[in-house]
Design an enzyme around this catalytic site. Sequence first.
Site, PDB file in Angstrom:
ATOM      1  N   LYS A  92       0.706  -1.250  -0.010  1.00 50.18           N
ATOM      2  CA  LYS A  92       0.033  -0.153   0.112  1.00 50.18           C
ATOM      3  C   LYS A  92       0.705   1.219   0.158  1.00 50.18           C
ATOM      4  O   LYS A  92       0.669   2.298  -0.751  1.00 50.18           O
ATOM      5  CB  LYS A  92      -1.045   0.074   1.375  1.00 50.18           C
ATOM      6  CG  LYS A  92      -2.036  -0.991   1.034  1.00 50.18           C
ATOM      7  CD  LYS A  92      -3.048  -0.920   2.297  1.00 50.18           C
ATOM      8  CE  LYS A  92      -2.414  -1.171   3.840  1.00 50.18           C
ATOM      9  NZ  LYS A  92      -2.157  -2.640   3.806  1.00 50.18           N
ATOM     10  N   CYS A 176     -12.346   1.378  16.458  1.00 50.24           N
ATOM     11  CA  CYS A 176     -11.104   0.524  16.417  1.00 50.24           C
ATOM     12  C   CYS A 176      -9.990   0.570  17.621  1.00 50.24           C
ATOM     13  O   CYS A 176      -9.271  -0.350  17.797  1.00 50.24           O
ATOM     14  CB  CYS A 176     -10.414   0.743  14.963  1.00 50.24           C
ATOM     15  SG  CYS A 176      -9.466   2.518  15.318  1.00 50.24           S
ATOM     16  N   MET A 177      -9.907   1.389  18.412  1.00 45.77           N
ATOM     17  CA  MET A 177      -9.023   1.330  19.575  1.00 45.77           C
ATOM     18  C   MET A 177      -9.323   1.930  20.813  1.00 45.77           C
ATOM     19  O   MET A 177      -8.568   2.209  21.964  1.00 45.77           O
ATOM     20  CB  MET A 177      -7.684   1.960  18.895  1.00 45.77           C
ATOM     21  CG  MET A 177      -7.774   3.169  18.312  1.00 45.77           C
ATOM     22  SD  MET A 177      -7.386   4.605  19.198  1.00 45.77           S
ATOM     23  CE  MET A 177      -8.767   5.502  20.310  1.00 45.77           C
ATOM     24  N   MET A 352      -6.944  -5.006  16.483  1.00 43.94           N
ATOM     25  CA  MET A 352      -8.777  -5.001  16.216  1.00 43.94           C
ATOM     26  C   MET A 352      -9.133  -6.397  17.276  1.00 43.94           C
ATOM     27  O   MET A 352     -10.228  -6.282  17.913  1.00 43.94           O
ATOM     28  CB  MET A 352      -8.957  -5.083  14.818  1.00 43.94           C
ATOM     29  CG  MET A 352      -8.746  -3.792  14.220  1.00 43.94           C
ATOM     30  SD  MET A 352      -9.548  -2.344  15.030  1.00 43.94           S
ATOM     31  CE  MET A 352      -7.909  -1.725  15.758  1.00 43.94           C
ATOM     32  N   GLY A 389      -4.720   1.398  13.812  1.00 48.13           N
ATOM     33  CA  GLY A 389      -4.990   1.035  12.165  1.00 48.13           C
ATOM     34  C   GLY A 389      -5.004   2.399  11.553  1.00 48.13           C
ATOM     35  O   GLY A 389      -4.900   2.323  10.054  1.00 48.13           O
ATOM     36  N   GLN A 390      -5.147   3.795  12.209  1.00 48.97           N
ATOM     37  CA  GLN A 390      -5.157   4.791  11.445  1.00 48.97           C
ATOM     38  C   GLN A 390      -3.789   5.707  11.757  1.00 48.97           C
ATOM     39  O   GLN A 390      -3.075   5.666  12.660  1.00 48.97           O
ATOM     40  CB  GLN A 390      -6.217   5.572  11.780  1.00 48.97           C
ATOM     41  CG  GLN A 390      -7.489   4.795  11.450  1.00 48.97           C
ATOM     42  CD  GLN A 390      -8.834   5.577  11.723  1.00 48.97           C
ATOM     43  OE1 GLN A 390      -9.184   6.588  10.867  1.00 48.97           O
ATOM     44  NE2 GLN A 390      -9.702   5.479  12.901  1.00 48.97           N
TER      45      GLN A 390
END
Lengths: 809, 94
Positions: A92, A176-177, A352, A389-390
């Site tokens: 990515k 997510c967190m 996650m 994740g971000q």
Amino acid sequence: MSRDPEPRSDALQRRDFIKASAMAAAAAIAGGTSFALPILADEPASGVDWQKAPCRFCGTGCHVQVGVQEGKVVAIAGDRNAEVNKGLLCVKGYHVGAALYGKDRLTKPLLREGDNYREISWEEAIRTIADRIQAEPNRFAFYGSGQWTIPEGYAAQKFMKGGLSNNHIDPNARLCMASAVTGFLATYGVDEPAGCYDDLDACDVLIMWGNNPAEMHPVLFSRVIDRRSRGEKVTLIDIGTRRTRTTEACQHYLEMKGHGDLAIANGIAHLLIKNGTYSQKFVDSFCSFKAPDDANPNLHGKTISFDEYKSLLEPYTPEHVESLSGVPAEQIRMLADLFGNPKLKITSLWCMGMNQHTRGTAINTMVHGIHLLSGHFGTPGNAPTSLTGQPSACGTVREVGTLSHALPGGMVVADAEHRKMAEDIWRVPPGRINGTAGHHTVKMWESFCTPTSQGGDIGTIWVQVTNPGQTLPNLNKLFNPKGDNKAGLEDKFLIVSDVYPTATTRLADLILPSAMWVEKNGMVGNSERRTQQWFKMVDPPGEARDDCWQTIAVAYELHKRGIEGMKDRDGQFLFEVRNADGAAVPIWDWEHYYDTNVDEHLFEEYRKFSRFKHKDLAPYGEYVKARGLRWPVVETNGQWRETHFRFAEGFDPYVAAGKEIQFYHSSTHDDRAQIWFHPWIAPAEVPDQDYPFMLCTGRVLEHWHSGSMTRRIPELSRAMPGAYAELHPEDAATHGLRNGDRVKMESRRGSLVIPVWIDGRGKPPRGTVFVPFFDETLLINDLTLDAVDPFSKQPDYKKAAVRISKVPS
Amino acid sequence: MIASLVATLDKDIADLSEIVSRISCIPGVELSDAKAVTHRFPVMIDSPDPDSLEEITRRLQQIPGVAFVDVVFVHFEDESDSVPVTPSGKPTCL
């Protein structure tokens, strides 16, 4: 007679140069040479201007070199100067530049009129938003994300809490967190990991708890695999509910049932105590014990003694844990033996799997607890570390505090002293900040999708940098009510700022085109407390503009209308910016937004908050020079020094001399961390006769989250074109399914038709199906469950009961 | 498209020259002049299109003795078609 060679064309010369640059970059990385990139920038003939930026995608925080020519990003290279990735990028990352150039970029503000959209001016768009807020300021909500840059999130936070006295601001990071946050708070009294990625270079054992870094954080994972390739001994253990690419690289795979992690953690603790292999010195010196307070449920529970803790763990024998988790007793003993060996350095990673969990706070605290109990904490290689994740779930959401209960710097709206400190920094009148938490994500969207007459108290939501129409759980309830349930929602109004059309913009009333990544200045904070900065490199397309500008422009429109909240104590505009000469810069006017560095102004103000919880940030200019710095960043002898390991003497400047370990934000105010007991509890929904399969959702290597960017990158989209359902071969045979057949998958909340993939990339056990959520044409979140953890309010996307049936071809 | 990669080799490689020979045989692949004194090997790929690049990378990964491949550099200036993301046409609630 010799003859001069034919002169080569400019294009060929340029191509040769690019090839030479490419080879040089690879050689530099492969050889581990002492000279560093940007070797690329040293060649003026290329015509390419190279600058640094963190990658746009995940929370790893890899740095890339971005090559710009004639106003366009034309090349991407790994940045060897970056400690995080040492020049490497994942699939990515090396395509990140192409994310800017999908052909359907949003370029003009669009206002819904019936089933169509009308192009409108920015002035009309800003007025429209201001009208909605002015009419019903308390029914307005702001929904952002961990992709907000730090200044963007800070501006939104100040606008809402310091301006509108409205705490209905929450991010997708809630999804997510949030459980990682509550886990850190309940254990250490303060959020975010003590360790950092250096632990991956030092650990002897790496345990991944429901985590698939080979696909989700591949650069970090390759850092460990690389060590093994060099002949180092590193034991990798995957504890998960399905086999993944991570499993393939691990020596041990412990396949557990959903919520099995709760039992496993208790099983390890049980054996550590029974075998006498826990670290009594560490526990006696630095820890206390906690258990849930059932009579008064709260994040900090009740204090218990070591004997009570030991007694609560008694039932969790390896055999009992096997019955609860599905993991053989011998493997529980193996884990306990590893933790019981003080000579080993053990790092735990999770993401996650432990966070999207209706007992997410509990399992987070329990994994911290095992590390504390065994003393595997506070030295390089010994750390419990959550990943994000971000790109700025930590920097923006957790540190700026763009959560409905939070204020910047780890403070909370419920605390009067915290509110006063924030009001002083923002220079807003005392009492401006509302002391009641706003709606968390699930509550916010539930309220938005509930008719006003039935108590739905959110009328307008402004979404920036996220895609809730695809990523919220139980979409048919929380985003897109079906049939009669959508009646009575005519007064609701959805505003979406984004770069591409998405599942969210499809339902929007007002769509705003945003600038992305290197089309604007930015700062983010990654999973290891590293704050990173970059400058704008190219212009956004059409009329796309920065999200931060959009927020400030709306604030100014309200200020012009005389809304009191948009003024500070001195009657000045909330986002007043002055240049070096003291003159006001009209940053609300797009033509003047880049007359000054708005990011720097906002960051320098925000930085004042960072001292309260010892998350000190350096001046903006230090981040310009660096590939990120890990907080606390403290000035010593004129140098700004980052902190690799928190709470450990010799590393953390806030640990007093002689203390060795000091949890200086302890919730018990005695410098101790809390070791928690939590009982095993079954998932909120389990398979039964009607819905016999357990559905787990997640991500894939090629796509980043909802795929709104990566699906527009041809190479990535071709590599992984659409979603699928992974099935066990025996389950597939039972249903007469072969690869590519379509199944109807149903839960109690929704259904979809999806192709099956048997023996594919991931391998679920019998009775389990896995579906990735990146595909907006196959919305798996129509089926997922919106049950949340009681403390973090984070939903569980990993466990929902479904049934499948073959769809005739 | 021009890209460069680092191929990481298994630590117990018996015959490095065999791997080098196999990599060299792949059309579009260039090896560094530098000898692979470590277990990491720089490779440059000049491919006509993204599909070829992927195919070459896949072939590299499949060579016995290559543990994994990391991409270091990609030059993607050449135009490639954007992939449309098809909306599912779900009903709206608003």
